[in-house]
Scaffold this active site. Structure first.
Site, mmCIF file in Angstrom:
data_model
loop_
_atom_site.group_PDB
_atom_site.id
_atom_site.type_symbol
_atom_site.label_atom_id
_atom_site.label_comp_id
_atom_site.label_asym_id
_atom_site.label_seq_id
_atom_site.Cartn_x
_atom_site.Cartn_y
_atom_site.Cartn_z
ATOM 1 C CE LYS A 71 8.774 -5.143 5.056
ATOM 2 N NZ LYS A 71 8.130 -4.487 3.912
ATOM 3 C CG ASP A 107 9.944 -3.160 0.899
ATOM 4 O OD1 ASP A 107 9.749 -4.149 0.167
ATOM 5 O OD2 ASP A 107 9.768 -3.180 2.134
ATOM 6 N N GLY A 131 -0.956 7.070 4.009
ATOM 7 C CA GLY A 131 -0.396 6.194 5.037
ATOM 8 C C GLY A 131 1.002 6.675 5.384
#
Ligand code: NAP
Length: 282
Positions: A71, A107, A131
């Site tokens: 990605k 996304d 994260g």
């Protein structure tokens, strides 16, 4: 519909791709619309990315999704990158037209639509993203776009700091901070947190099964919506803790379906039935 030389080809490049729900979702959506399109999984090793990209246009592909580990690394090899994908630093969708590859990111919008459907109000409140990898970047961008203040927490604080620095260039003055994952509960206790997003693989089936990114024994902030990007298993330990605390929560299936639906629309110019896409994977 039988596959012929006239069938429009779309697919998924990643390594590995065998586990992906995308072929089932896209092929079901195309069939429901009576479209002669076929979506195929394309396992592409990291060292083969550049030659695979060249081959896509030559083979007449109309577009592909891009997943782990490509990605981010795909960006420099594209003919153009949509500005949002550039800010996020990742493309999960390529549209191929006249031999040109253009990168998009669905996304972030897939995540945001799902969050909005859950009725979560962010305006000026302190969202936590756990994260700092590719999907954390998409989630942080979405939360900022929706008016949230965002703190990104990573086990390697330098990774979160890097995310903030790269966003600061494109979005100067954005309310975005970096911190350490271990400080999540402490930060949450001191703020009015509307949403906590797990963008780590902790809790996912496999090596991380049974684990949680939330510090052991620490309470979740009252009033928070807990969103876990993981969808396998559907109920991670973090979501189980949220349910036990009576907090509203969701796994990543809604985001998965939404990002797929938006990619499908970019390729075909047709709006797919999201219920059809969801039914084949639920
Ligand atoms: P990624 O780019 O590899 O980022 C993962 C992040 O989690 C990094 O910050 C990483 O830190 C951290 N992390 C990994 N292992 C950890 C551990 N044991 N303890 C603490 N932090 C840890 O992965 P990604 O693409 O963002 O994906 C993250 C999760 O989101 C995955 O579970 C994926 O399945 C899910 N996802 C869901 C959707 C959806 O549509 N629902 C879409 C994309 C991703 P290090 O760099 O230090 O390892």
């Amino acid at each position: 519909m039988p596959i012929t030389s006239k069938t429009h080809l779309i697919g998924l490049i990643g390594w590995p791709v065998g586990h992906s729900h995308s072929p089932a979702m896209h092929n079901a959506a195309a069939a429901a619309l009576g479209l002669d399109w076929a979506y195929v999984p394309l396992p592409v090793r990291p060292e083969a990315l550049v030659s695979a990209l060249g081959g896509l246009a030559a083979l007449g592909f109309r577009g592909v999704n891009v997943t782990v580990p490509h990605k981010e690394t795909v960006l420099p090899y594209l003919d153009a990158v949509y500005p949002v994908a550039q800010v996020i630093g990742a493309a999960n969708t390529l549209v191929i037209s006249d031999g040109r590859l253009v990168g998009f990111n669905t996304d972030w919008s897939g995540f945001l639509s799902d969050l909005e459907e859950q009725g979560v109000a962010l305006d000026g409140r302190d969202c936590l993203v756990l994260g700092a990898g590719g999907s954390a970047r998409a989630a942080a961008y979405a939360l900022l776009r929706a008016g949230g203040h965002v703190t990104v927490l990573a086990r390697r604080p330098e990774q979160a700091a890097e995310l903030v620095a790269s966003f600061a260039e494109a979005l100067p003055g954005a309310p975005l901070r970096a911190g350490e994952l271990g400080a999540a509960a402490e930060l949450a206790a001191a703020a009015d947190v509307p949403v906590i997003v797990n963008a780590t693989p902790l809790g996912m089936a496999g090596a991380n099964a049974g684990l949680s990114p939330w510090p052991d024994g620490a309470p979740l902030p009252p009033g928070a919506f807990v969103y876990d990007l993981i969808y396998n298993p559907p109920r991670t330990p973090l979501l189980a803790a949220a349910e036990a605390a009576g907090l509203p929560c969701a796994n990543g299936l809604g985001m998965l379906v939404n990002q797929a639906a938006e990619s499908f629309e970019l390729w075909t110019n047709r709006r797919p039935d999201r219920d059809v896409m969801r039914r084949v994977i639920d």
